[in-house]
Design a protein around this motif. Structure first.
Motif, PDB file in Angstrom:
ATOM      1  N   LYS A  25       0.767  -1.127   0.071  1.00  0.00           N
ATOM      2  CA  LYS A  25      -0.015  -0.224  -0.162  1.00  0.00           C
ATOM      3  C   LYS A  25       0.797   1.121  -0.181  1.00  0.00           C
ATOM      4  O   LYS A  25       0.427   2.268  -0.651  1.00  0.00           O
ATOM      5  CB  LYS A  25      -1.117   0.000   1.356  1.00  0.00           C
ATOM      6  CG  LYS A  25      -1.726   1.275   1.255  1.00  0.00           C
ATOM      7  CD  LYS A  25      -3.058   0.922   2.533  1.00  0.00           C
ATOM      8  CE  LYS A  25      -4.013   2.187   2.266  1.00  0.00           C
ATOM      9  NZ  LYS A  25      -4.819   2.142   3.442  1.00  0.00           N
ATOM     10  N   LYS A  26       1.868   1.258   0.483  1.00  0.00           N
ATOM     11  CA  LYS A  26       2.701   2.516   0.796  1.00  0.00           C
ATOM     12  C   LYS A  26       3.509   2.581  -0.281  1.00  0.00           C
ATOM     13  O   LYS A  26       3.558   3.760  -1.089  1.00  0.00           O
ATOM     14  CB  LYS A  26       3.663   2.121   2.229  1.00  0.00           C
ATOM     15  CG  LYS A  26       4.838   3.367   2.089  1.00  0.00           C
ATOM     16  CD  LYS A  26       5.688   3.163   3.372  1.00  0.00           C
ATOM     17  CE  LYS A  26       6.592   4.104   3.353  1.00  0.00           C
ATOM     18  NZ  LYS A  26       6.837   4.914   4.198  1.00  0.00           N
ATOM     19  N   PHE A  27       3.930   1.584  -1.077  1.00  0.00           N
ATOM     20  CA  PHE A  27       4.773   1.666  -2.288  1.00  0.00           C
ATOM     21  C   PHE A  27       3.941   2.022  -3.470  1.00  0.00           C
ATOM     22  O   PHE A  27       4.218   3.086  -4.093  1.00  0.00           O
ATOM     23  CB  PHE A  27       5.557   0.279  -2.562  1.00  0.00           C
ATOM     24  CG  PHE A  27       6.150   0.227  -4.037  1.00  0.00           C
ATOM     25  CD1 PHE A  27       7.466   0.805  -4.072  1.00  0.00           C
ATOM     26  CD2 PHE A  27       5.742  -0.469  -5.015  1.00  0.00           C
ATOM     27  CE1 PHE A  27       8.051   0.652  -5.118  1.00  0.00           C
ATOM     28  CE2 PHE A  27       6.359  -0.381  -6.342  1.00  0.00           C
ATOM     29  CZ  PHE A  27       7.608   0.216  -6.308  1.00  0.00           C
ATOM     30  N   TYR A  28       2.785   1.172  -3.686  1.00  0.00           N
ATOM     31  CA  TYR A  28       1.845   1.678  -4.793  1.00  0.00           C
ATOM     32  C   TYR A  28       1.175   3.018  -4.694  1.00  0.00           C
ATOM     33  O   TYR A  28       1.140   3.674  -5.495  1.00  0.00           O
ATOM     34  CB  TYR A  28       0.803   0.576  -5.155  1.00  0.00           C
ATOM     35  CG  TYR A  28       1.354  -0.478  -5.558  1.00  0.00           C
ATOM     36  CD1 TYR A  28       1.759  -0.606  -6.768  1.00  0.00           C
ATOM     37  CD2 TYR A  28       1.830  -1.557  -5.031  1.00  0.00           C
ATOM     38  CE1 TYR A  28       2.369  -1.703  -7.395  1.00  0.00           C
ATOM     39  CE2 TYR A  28       2.418  -2.861  -5.526  1.00  0.00           C
ATOM     40  CZ  TYR A  28       2.663  -2.800  -7.034  1.00  0.00           C
ATOM     41  OH  TYR A  28       3.386  -3.828  -7.292  1.00  0.00           O
ATOM     42  N   GLY A  33       2.455   6.838  -6.120  1.00  0.00           N
ATOM     43  CA  GLY A  33       1.521   7.764  -6.814  1.00  0.00           C
ATOM     44  C   GLY A  33      -0.141   7.340  -7.161  1.00  0.00           C
ATOM     45  O   GLY A  33      -0.609   8.246  -7.917  1.00  0.00           O
ATOM     46  N   LEU A  34      -0.219   6.071  -7.078  1.00  0.00           N
ATOM     47  CA  LEU A  34      -1.477   5.503  -7.563  1.00  0.00           C
ATOM     48  C   LEU A  34      -2.447   5.819  -6.423  1.00  0.00           C
ATOM     49  O   LEU A  34      -2.244   5.780  -5.383  1.00  0.00           O
ATOM     50  CB  LEU A  34      -1.325   4.034  -7.927  1.00  0.00           C
ATOM     51  CG  LEU A  34      -0.164   3.776  -8.881  1.00  0.00           C
ATOM     52  CD1 LEU A  34      -0.149   1.965  -9.180  1.00  0.00           C
ATOM     53  CD2 LEU A  34      -0.675   4.184 -10.096  1.00  0.00           C
ATOM     54  N   GLN A  35      -3.714   5.846  -6.942  1.00  0.00           N
ATOM     55  CA  GLN A  35      -4.930   5.677  -6.126  1.00  0.00           C
ATOM     56  C   GLN A  35      -5.282   4.319  -5.640  1.00  0.00           C
ATOM     57  O   GLN A  35      -5.284   3.501  -6.295  1.00  0.00           O
ATOM     58  CB  GLN A  35      -5.889   6.324  -6.471  1.00  0.00           C
ATOM     59  CG  GLN A  35      -7.161   6.341  -5.715  1.00  0.00           C
ATOM     60  CD  GLN A  35      -8.582   6.751  -6.445  1.00  0.00           C
ATOM     61  OE1 GLN A  35      -8.666   7.061  -7.666  1.00  0.00           O
ATOM     62  NE2 GLN A  35      -9.793   6.512  -5.445  1.00  0.00           N
ATOM     63  N   VAL A  36      -5.094   4.096  -4.432  1.00  0.00           N
ATOM     64  CA  VAL A  36      -5.113   2.809  -3.804  1.00  0.00           C
ATOM     65  C   VAL A  36      -6.382   2.538  -2.623  1.00  0.00           C
ATOM     66  O   VAL A  36      -6.357   3.449  -1.829  1.00  0.00           O
ATOM     67  CB  VAL A  36      -3.838   2.090  -3.002  1.00  0.00           C
ATOM     68  CG1 VAL A  36      -3.707   0.910  -2.289  1.00  0.00           C
ATOM     69  CG2 VAL A  36      -2.645   2.436  -3.879  1.00  0.00           C
ATOM     70  N   SER A  37      -7.043   1.562  -2.919  1.00  0.00           N
ATOM     71  CA  SER A  37      -8.224   1.599  -1.647  1.00  0.00           C
ATOM     72  C   SER A  37      -7.834   0.006  -1.122  1.00  0.00           C
ATOM     73  O   SER A  37      -7.243  -0.900  -1.718  1.00  0.00           O
ATOM     74  CB  SER A  37      -9.407   1.591  -2.282  1.00  0.00           C
ATOM     75  OG  SER A  37      -9.847   0.619  -3.310  1.00  0.00           O
ATOM     76  N   GLU A  38      -8.317   0.102   0.236  1.00  0.00           N
ATOM     77  CA  GLU A  38      -8.036  -1.265   1.050  1.00  0.00           C
ATOM     78  C   GLU A  38      -9.630  -1.744   1.447  1.00  0.00           C
ATOM     79  O   GLU A  38     -10.225  -0.981   2.269  1.00  0.00           O
ATOM     80  CB  GLU A  38      -7.200  -0.990   2.043  1.00  0.00           C
ATOM     81  CG  GLU A  38      -7.002  -2.388   2.781  1.00  0.00           C
ATOM     82  CD  GLU A  38      -5.808  -2.072   3.673  1.00  0.00           C
ATOM     83  OE1 GLU A  38      -5.455  -3.066   4.331  1.00  0.00           O
ATOM     84  OE2 GLU A  38      -5.225  -1.018   3.880  1.00  0.00           O
ATOM     85  N   GLU A  39      -9.670  -2.909   1.230  1.00  0.00           N
ATOM     86  CA  GLU A  39     -10.811  -3.570   1.795  1.00  0.00           C
ATOM     87  C   GLU A  39     -10.644  -4.967   1.957  1.00  0.00           C
ATOM     88  O   GLU A  39     -10.161  -5.815   1.117  1.00  0.00           O
ATOM     89  CB  GLU A  39     -12.147  -3.261   0.831  1.00  0.00           C
ATOM     90  CG  GLU A  39     -13.652  -3.969   1.377  1.00  0.00           C
ATOM     91  CD  GLU A  39     -14.590  -3.522   0.331  1.00  0.00           C
ATOM     92  OE1 GLU A  39     -15.649  -4.365   0.309  1.00  0.00           O
ATOM     93  OE2 GLU A  39     -14.446  -2.465  -0.710  1.00  0.00           O
ATOM     94  N   LEU A  45      -5.666  -1.163  -6.774  1.00  0.00           N
ATOM     95  CA  LEU A  45      -4.972  -0.165  -7.304  1.00  0.00           C
ATOM     96  C   LEU A  45      -5.909   0.228  -8.521  1.00  0.00           C
ATOM     97  O   LEU A  45      -6.373  -0.420  -9.442  1.00  0.00           O
ATOM     98  CB  LEU A  45      -3.788  -0.763  -8.138  1.00  0.00           C
ATOM     99  CG  LEU A  45      -2.756  -1.463  -7.232  1.00  0.00           C
ATOM    100  CD1 LEU A  45      -1.740  -2.019  -8.261  1.00  0.00           C
ATOM    101  CD2 LEU A  45      -2.398  -0.683  -6.046  1.00  0.00           C
ATOM    102  N   HIS A  46      -6.286   1.739  -8.633  1.00  0.00           N
ATOM    103  CA  HIS A  46      -7.120   2.221  -9.456  1.00  0.00           C
ATOM    104  C   HIS A  46      -6.144   3.035 -10.321  1.00  0.00           C
ATOM    105  O   HIS A  46      -5.619   4.148 -10.157  1.00  0.00           O
ATOM    106  CB  HIS A  46      -7.898   3.431  -8.662  1.00  0.00           C
ATOM    107  CG  HIS A  46      -8.732   2.586  -7.455  1.00  0.00           C
ATOM    108  ND1 HIS A  46      -9.957   1.842  -7.813  1.00  0.00           N
ATOM    109  CD2 HIS A  46      -8.772   2.370  -6.236  1.00  0.00           C
ATOM    110  CE1 HIS A  46     -10.551   1.372  -6.786  1.00  0.00           C
ATOM    111  NE2 HIS A  46      -9.509   1.903  -5.813  1.00  0.00           N
ATOM    112  N   LEU A  47      -6.366   2.295 -11.758  1.00  0.00           N
ATOM    113  CA  LEU A  47      -5.413   3.180 -12.783  1.00  0.00           C
ATOM    114  C   LEU A  47      -6.418   3.607 -13.755  1.00  0.00           C
ATOM    115  O   LEU A  47      -7.767   3.938 -13.728  1.00  0.00           O
ATOM    116  CB  LEU A  47      -4.920   1.582 -13.364  1.00  0.00           C
ATOM    117  CG  LEU A  47      -4.005   0.860 -12.653  1.00  0.00           C
ATOM    118  CD1 LEU A  47      -3.425  -0.427 -13.521  1.00  0.00           C
ATOM    119  CD2 LEU A  47      -2.988   1.694 -11.831  1.00  0.00           C
TER     120      LEU A  47
END
Length: 136
Positions: A25-28, A33-39, A45-47
């Motif tokens: 999560k920290k890297f991506y 600088g990618l938008q990342v969500s966690e669930e 990863l939102h590209l």
């Protein structure tokens, strides 16, 4: 139902495993600088273009021996420089068909490309694409 139509309209997505979701999560998110969500203990990863990639934890994680995700960029030299400043190390290949220069960029046919790894050891790349937007 005809063969070939079963998944024709589905919004399929790709995924890959990591050994540490927090590090991923920290890297991506921070480094790339990618938008990342966690669930549910997994990341998305939102590209660009609405594409998502699932990143899931695996205790039996083995890094891919191939490039799992490619990022097209308009200026590979600039992208490599920016990623270097963010602490990303590029792979260097010598004496091989995919031999790279001192910055880690492959110049010997096809698009210019540079490979790097995420914290789980998965191989990613940036590759020069004239159609990529300047801020991709």
């Amino acid at each position: 139902m005809k063969a070939g139509t079963m998944f024709g309209d589905t919004q399929a997505f790709s995924g890959f495993s990591v050994d540490n979701v927090s590090a991923a999560k920290k890297f991506y998110g921070d480094t790339l600088g990618l938008q990342v969500s966690e669930e549910n203990g997994m990341l998305r990863l939102h590209l660009g273009g609405g594409t998502t990639v699932l990143v899931y934890p695996s205790r039996a994680h083995t890094p891919g021996s191939f490039t799992i995700l490619n990022f097209p960029v308009a200026d590979i030299e600039g992208a490599v420089g920016q990623l270097n400043q963010r602490g990303v190390h590029f792979e260097h290949y010598e004496g091989m068909p995919n031999e790279t220069d001192e910055r880690g960029i492959f110049h010997k046919g096809g698009p210019l490309i540079a490979w790097f790894k995420d914290p789980a050891g998965n191989v990613l790349s940036v590759l020069q694409d004239a159609d990529a937007s300047a801020d991709a």
